[in-house]
Design an enzyme around this catalytic site. Structure first.
Site, PDB file in Angstrom:
ATOM      1  CD  GLU A   1      29.635 -15.993  64.311  1.00 29.63           C
ATOM      2  OE1 GLU A   1      30.616 -16.468  64.907  1.00 29.63           O
ATOM      3  OE2 GLU A   1      29.198 -16.454  63.242  1.00 29.63           O
TER       4      GLU A   1
ATOM      5  CG  HIS B   1      24.957 -19.724  58.352  1.00 28.15           C
ATOM      6  ND1 HIS B   1      25.413 -19.730  57.057  1.00 28.15           N
ATOM      7  CD2 HIS B   1      25.627 -18.731  58.981  1.00 28.15           C
ATOM      8  CE1 HIS B   1      26.339 -18.787  56.919  1.00 28.15           C
ATOM      9  NE2 HIS B   1      26.479 -18.162  58.067  1.00 28.15           N
TER      10      HIS B   1
ATOM     11  CG  ASP C   1      24.667 -21.280  54.143  1.00 28.23           C
ATOM     12  OD1 ASP C   1      24.094 -21.365  55.243  1.00 28.23           O
ATOM     13  OD2 ASP C   1      25.903 -21.264  54.023  1.00 28.23           O
TER      14      ASP C   1
HETATM   15  C1  XIL Z   1      33.331 -18.290  56.791  1.00 29.90           C
HETATM   16  C2  XIL Z   1      33.930 -18.255  55.403  1.00 29.90           C
HETATM   17  O1  XIL Z   1      32.914 -18.422  54.444  1.00 29.90           O
HETATM   18  C3  XIL Z   1      34.973 -19.325  55.269  1.00 29.90           C
HETATM   19  O2  XIL Z   1      35.608 -19.281  54.012  1.00 29.90           O
HETATM   20  C4  XIL Z   1      36.001 -19.169  56.378  1.00 29.90           C
HETATM   21  O3  XIL Z   1      36.933 -20.213  56.306  1.00 29.90           O
HETATM   22  C5  XIL Z   1      35.317 -19.177  57.716  1.00 29.90           C
HETATM   23  O4  XIL Z   1      34.332 -18.174  57.756  1.00 29.90           O
HETATM   24  N1  XIL Z   1      29.653 -16.861  59.992  1.00 29.90           N
HETATM   25  C6  XIL Z   1      30.304 -15.736  59.547  1.00 29.90           C
HETATM   26  C7  XIL Z   1      31.187 -15.808  58.367  1.00 29.90           C
HETATM   27  O5  XIL Z   1      30.041 -14.635  60.066  1.00 29.90           O
HETATM   28  O6  XIL Z   1      32.233 -14.879  58.432  1.00 29.90           O
HETATM   29  C8  XIL Z   1      31.731 -17.192  58.175  1.00 29.90           C
HETATM   30  O7  XIL Z   1      32.444 -17.220  56.947  1.00 29.90           O
HETATM   31  C9  XIL Z   1      30.623 -18.206  58.183  1.00 29.90           C
HETATM   32  C10 XIL Z   1      29.901 -18.191  59.509  1.00 29.90           C
END
Ligand code: XIL
Length: 692
Positions: A332, A410, A441
């Site tokens: 990111e 996502h 997801d």
């Molecule tokens: C999320 C985890 O699933 C959670 O358990 C944690 O609290 C926060 O991070 N993008 C990413 C992941 O790259 O690392 C993130 O994972 C979700 C969004």
């Protein structure tokens, strides 16, 4: 108190919890195999006996005592007062109460003491192993007042070794006094996983590895079985992040990451490493200067920060060099709203682009066999992916060893479209990089104001269509896509339960009881046995008389993706009620129990007994609801509803009900409002059944 991992703090609301605010806990009679679905309560604390019922103070000065000042139910509660620190509060030892690997729902009612006004509370667990303590939130910060009771409820699985384990309630800050009452600890007995459905990894064997992001709970029991059955790649959802692996400078913790890697090794799975560099889940010390103050942009701080980064990657990347096949080296880093496209993280403000250069260079040195990825979200959005494209192109031109682009993906039930996903992949092909889908997801929500406690059928249908559209694109570009990973295993535990707001979400391919959802059937290219839309309440009598597994064995065993996805391999609802009942008259008895009921929904459990002299092979149970109830989920069965008429047919594995007293059990969730009258009559394969 420090929090080592926030994974379990993703409070799970919804189905599990609602079914726990049960009026009564009823353990249904079961057939074989057991697929009990009623929550079991293992501990309650009502404080009505005038004692603390095992709750004790965490600190040394606060008072934790039975109180008659207010009560959630009855006349008593537990009051904590005289607190001198935010972590002071009531705690209950659960070491011998919980079973490792079982996800429990923790529920407690809380209220600020009279005059305390509004207070932020949270519920957490403390676990210790050989002298090292870890703290994890079960329920995030929740506002409670002195004017009424507020329920704190969330889910947690103890998955680590522990020689001490306790739940506690604390304030987020301050030392206000508060009451708790009616604590309950419950769990939903796990359903066996479906062993007779195609494994995703087999279906996609000729396309790409298919992965899931997991924590330690997903390695255990039924969840571990589901993971091993369907997936041939795994990502640590949190366990390889900086806050988990190096919470203190030079002090490394690999407990959870090692467990995930060991599971992957044992099951022949690839491991994706996630992530060396991110602006989140990075401990504060990383960005503090030599004097412990937040860094400002000076040459000395840049040198210090890059040295820390290098040391971190050498340690973590080196440890897993033999196991991790792909690393999200940086995560990111793009902000499309900046003209240069670079996120203004502390990494960037202190080092410019050098943190990215250093991270890739060191990662290549210590993990020479791993493919190195730059990972980001919203790459379906043109403005974002164009900035990412430009960055990767210029870094590669410099010689920075970037092997691939990771698309998090996502999304939700209406976004992104297949076309947007197609453009996402197509854009990067000229760069000559690998592409991976890293965190897919599909939220059932399209706005933050929506909230469902059980997923409506139409949302699940939209979700299935969305997943299918994406997978169609992935298969089209399988020459460019080297891995597809879902961000989670099943709906029982997802980060979307608390992001972007706290509410239950259902974004994955398997439901809260680990059973395949319509989205699963869509991605394997088969009709869902629980398909929604216009219901077809009467399974065709022309179907095969023996309850077939959901997909023909040849399809599930075939490595040929085209065969497994061909419509001809579609699972048929595995019922054949009419033929079975035609030979001899069926006589039956039905016990229909409402095991839980809340304001808008209820859970029903049904036991069907074959009281006749011949086995029933393939069954359909029918009833009519009198008050507009609508079934929206079932287990150990397949449901359909047309108007008020409900038809429940057997699952693949419980189609036979033995003669002379054999039983089949199933459960369902339904909506209701106003009145919830139990059905007055049932038919089994068209024959009226006795009640009770
Ligand atoms: C999320 C985890 O699933 C959670 O358990 C944690 O609290 C926060 O991070 N993008 C990413 C992941 O790259 O690392 C993130 O994972 C979700 C969004």
């Amino acid at each position: 108190m420090p929090t080592l991992s926030s994974r379990a703090g993703r409070a799970t609301l919804g189905l599990l919890m609602l079914t726990l605010s049960a009026l009564a806990v009823v353990v249904a009679a079961t057939s074989t195999p057991v697929r009990a679905a009623d929550p079991v309560t293992v501990l309650t604390s009502s404080f009505e006996d005038g004692t603390g019922q095992g709750w004790a103070r965490r600190g040394t000065v606060e008072l934790v005592e039975n109180s008659t000042a207010v009560a959630h139910a009855g006349t008593r509660s537990l009051l904590t007062s005289g607190r001198t620190a935010s972590w002071n509060g009531p705690s209950r030892d659960l070491l011998t109460t919980v079973t490792r690997g079982t996800r429990y729902t923790y529920s407690v009612w809380a209220r600020a003491a009279a005059g305390a006004g509004s207070v932020q509370l949270r519920m957490s667990v403390e676990r210790r192993w050989q002298g090292t303590a870890s703290y994890e939130q079960v329920v995030n910060s929740t506002t409670v007042t002195d004017g009424g009771w507020t329920q704190l409820t969330g889910g947690y699985t103890l998955a680590n070794d522990a020689d001490f384990f306790a739940v506690y309630v604390e304030t987020v800050s301050g030392t206000a006094s508060f009451h708790i009452d009616d604590f309950s600890l419950s769990y939903l007995p796990p359903s066996p996983i479906q062993t007779d459905i195609p494994s995703l990894k087999t279906v996609f064997a000729n396309d790409f590895p298919i992965g899931a992001a997991v924590g330690r709970p997903q390695l255990l029991a039924e969840r571990g079985q589901l993971l091993a059955k369907h997936f041939n790649s795994v990502t640590a959802g949190n366990a390889m992040k900086w806050d988990a692996t190096e919470p203190t400078e030079g002090v490394f913790n690999y407990t959870d990451a090692d467990a995930i890697v060991a599971f992957a090794r044992a099951n022949g799975m690839k491991v994706r490493g996630h992530t060396f560099v991110w602006h989140n889940q990075t401990p504060a010390w990383v960005f503090n200067d030599a004097n412990g103050q937040p860094m400002t942009a000076t040459p000395a701080n840049k040198t210090l920060l890059l040295a820390r980064l290098e040391a971190h990657i050498r340690a973590v990347g080196g440890r897993y060099a033999a196991d991790v096949s792909a690393w999200d080296v940086v995560n990111e880093v793009i902000d499309e709203n900046q003209s240069d496209g670079l996120r203004r993280s502390t990494w960037y403000t202190i080092t410019g682009l050098d943190y990215i250069r250093t991270a890739f260079r060191v990662a290549r040195q210590v993990a020479p066999n791993a493919k190195l990825f730059i990972n980001d979200y919203n790459t379906n959005v043109q403005a974002k992916r164009d900035k990412l494209y430009n960055l990767v192109a210029s870094l590669k031109a410099e010689g920075v060893p970037i092997d691939g682009v990771g698309h998090q993906q996502h999304g939700n039930i209406s976004w992104p479209t297949g076309a947007e996903t197609d453009s996402m992949i197509a854009t990067f092909i000229p760069l000559g990089v690998e592409q991976q889908i890293t965190e897919m997801d599909t939220s059932i929500y399209t706005s933050s104001s929506e909230s469902f406690t059980t997923p409506p059928a139409d949302r699940l249908a939209s979700q299935a269509a969305r997943y299918k559209a994406w997978f169609d694109v992935y298969r089209k570009y399988k020459a460019n896509i080297t891995s597809v990973t879902l961000w989670g295993l099943a709906d029982d535990e997802t980060w979307l339960d608390s992001y972007p707001v706290s509410r239950k979400d259902f974004p994955l391919l398997f439901d809260v009881q680990l059973q395949a959802k319509p989205a699963y059937w869509a991605v394997i290219g088969a009709a869902s046995p629980t398909a929604t839309g216009p219901a077809s309440p009467s399974p065709s009598p022309s179907r095969s008389p023996s309850p077939s597994p959901s997909v023909s064995p040849s399809a599930s065993a075939s490595p040929s993706p085209s065969a497994s996805r061909s419509p001809s391999a579609s699972p048929s609802p595995s019922v054949s009620p009419s033929p079975s009942g035609s030979g001899s008259p069926v006589s039956c008895r039905v016990k229909y129990t409402v095991t839980n009921q809340w304001n808008s929904g209820f859970q029903g459990d049904v036991v069907v007994t074959n009281t006749g002299p011949a086995a029933v092979n393939g069954w359909a149970l029918r009833w009519t609801f009198a008050n507009g109830q609508v079934v929206n989920q079932s287990w150990s069965s397949v449901y359909a509803q047309s108007g008020a008429n409900v038809t429940i047919t057997n699952a693949a594995w419980n189609g036979t009900i033995g003669a002379n007293g054999g039983t089949a059990s199933f459960g369902f969730l339904s909506s209701w409002s106003g009145t919830n009258t139990a059905p007055a009559a049932f038919t089994l394969n068209g024959n009226a059944c006795a009640l009770g």
